[in-house]
Design a protein around this motif. Structure first.
Motif, mmCIF file in Angstrom:
data_model
loop_
_atom_site.group_PDB
_atom_site.id
_atom_site.type_symbol
_atom_site.label_atom_id
_atom_site.label_comp_id
_atom_site.label_asym_id
_atom_site.label_seq_id
_atom_site.Cartn_x
_atom_site.Cartn_y
_atom_site.Cartn_z
ATOM 1 N N TYR A 7 0.829 -1.138 -0.044
ATOM 2 C CA TYR A 7 -0.024 0.124 0.176
ATOM 3 C C TYR A 7 0.793 1.208 -0.121
ATOM 4 N N TYR A 8 1.921 1.227 -0.258
ATOM 5 C CA TYR A 8 3.098 2.236 -0.352
ATOM 6 C C TYR A 8 4.070 2.417 -1.407
ATOM 7 N N SER A 9 4.193 3.405 -2.144
ATOM 8 C CA SER A 9 5.129 3.450 -3.135
ATOM 9 C C SER A 9 6.457 3.853 -2.917
ATOM 10 N N ALA A 10 6.935 4.461 -1.836
ATOM 11 C CA ALA A 10 8.096 4.719 -1.545
ATOM 12 C C ALA A 10 8.346 5.153 -0.192
ATOM 13 N N ILE A 11 9.442 5.300 0.169
ATOM 14 C CA ILE A 11 9.911 5.315 1.902
ATOM 15 C C ILE A 11 10.956 6.429 1.931
ATOM 16 N N VAL A 12 10.666 7.723 2.425
ATOM 17 C CA VAL A 12 11.972 8.750 2.470
ATOM 18 C C VAL A 12 12.124 8.948 4.081
ATOM 19 N N GLN A 33 14.418 -6.912 0.243
ATOM 20 C CA GLN A 33 13.590 -7.965 -0.098
ATOM 21 C C GLN A 33 12.565 -7.496 -1.104
ATOM 22 N N GLU A 34 11.857 -6.613 -1.028
ATOM 23 C CA GLU A 34 10.601 -6.103 -1.713
ATOM 24 C C GLU A 34 10.809 -5.424 -2.716
ATOM 25 N N GLU A 35 11.817 -4.878 -2.847
ATOM 26 C CA GLU A 35 12.513 -3.763 -3.921
ATOM 27 C C GLU A 35 11.569 -2.536 -3.726
ATOM 28 N N ILE A 36 11.227 -2.045 -2.548
ATOM 29 C CA ILE A 36 10.500 -1.247 -2.106
ATOM 30 C C ILE A 36 11.385 0.322 -2.492
ATOM 31 N N PRO A 37 11.094 1.536 -3.291
ATOM 32 C CA PRO A 37 11.994 2.543 -3.452
ATOM 33 C C PRO A 37 12.333 3.167 -2.147
ATOM 34 N N PHE A 38 13.655 3.557 -1.658
ATOM 35 C CA PHE A 38 13.601 4.008 -0.429
ATOM 36 C C PHE A 38 15.020 4.974 -0.668
ATOM 37 N N GLY A 39 14.697 6.166 -0.049
ATOM 38 C CA GLY A 39 15.838 7.160 0.036
ATOM 39 C C GLY A 39 15.931 7.591 1.411
ATOM 40 N N THR A 40 17.264 8.284 1.603
ATOM 41 C CA THR A 40 17.331 9.182 2.973
ATOM 42 C C THR A 40 18.254 10.203 2.722
ATOM 43 N N THR A 41 18.033 11.193 3.552
ATOM 44 C CA THR A 41 19.084 12.138 3.573
ATOM 45 C C THR A 41 20.287 11.967 4.852
ATOM 46 N N GLU A 42 21.388 12.641 4.512
ATOM 47 C CA GLU A 42 22.505 12.610 5.724
ATOM 48 C C GLU A 42 23.099 14.039 5.885
ATOM 49 N N TYR A 43 23.662 14.128 6.997
ATOM 50 C CA TYR A 43 24.216 15.421 7.320
ATOM 51 C C TYR A 43 25.735 15.564 6.659
ATOM 52 N N ALA A 44 26.218 14.408 6.656
ATOM 53 C CA ALA A 44 27.629 14.397 6.165
ATOM 54 C C ALA A 44 27.790 13.383 4.982
ATOM 55 N N GLU A 45 28.609 13.486 3.991
ATOM 56 C CA GLU A 45 28.920 12.564 2.845
ATOM 57 C C GLU A 45 29.456 11.307 3.637
ATOM 58 N N GLN A 46 30.484 11.541 4.461
ATOM 59 C CA GLN A 46 30.940 10.542 5.254
ATOM 60 C C GLN A 46 30.050 9.644 5.892
#
Length: 125
Positions: A7-12, A33-46
């Motif tokens: 019931y969802y299309s992506a996780i951010v 496992q389910e190949e659900i689109p998922f993205g996140t952000t981070e403070y630092a590239e490291q």
């Protein structure tokens, strides 16, 4: 959940610190496992790079010995799905976030450290 209607299309997950909080580990496994689109952000590239190193390790650990990462006994279908995901070549990505909040965070580091500064593609295009 494999094979069921989702019931969802992506996780951010903004500034989630995926590698810092073990509570994210079952989510990381599930989206692979389910190949659900998922993205996140981070403070630092490291920090983003550290996350990308963690994902294959989690997948391989769970594939080799099902259950220690998720802290529960997986079904046969879940074991098969995680082994398939662990054998797949994933293409992760880190980029500067054009929508970041400008300005350095007040932390004692010389590295760029900005809220939502970097995007991390976990699963998806």
């Amino acid at each position: 959940m494999h094979g069921r209607c989702l019931y969802y299309s992506a996780i951010v997950a903004p500034n989630a610190g995926l590698a810092s909080y073990p509570e994210w580990f079952p989510v990381i496994l599930h989206v692979h496992q389910e190949e659900i689109p998922f993205g996140t952000t981070e403070y630092a590239e490291q920090s983003a790079e550290t996350q990308l190193e963690l994902f294959p390790t989690l997948l391989q650990t769970e594939a080799a010995q099902p259950g220690p990462v998720t802290k529960r006994r997986p079904t046969d279908g879940e074991v098969e799905a995680i082994r398939k995901a662990a054998g797949k070549r994933w293409e992760y990505g880190i980029e500067m976030n054009p929508f970041q909040r400008p300005g350095q965070r007040p932390v004692p580091t010389k590295l760029p450290n900005v809220p939502n500064g970097f995007t991390v593609r976990v699963v998806g295009k």
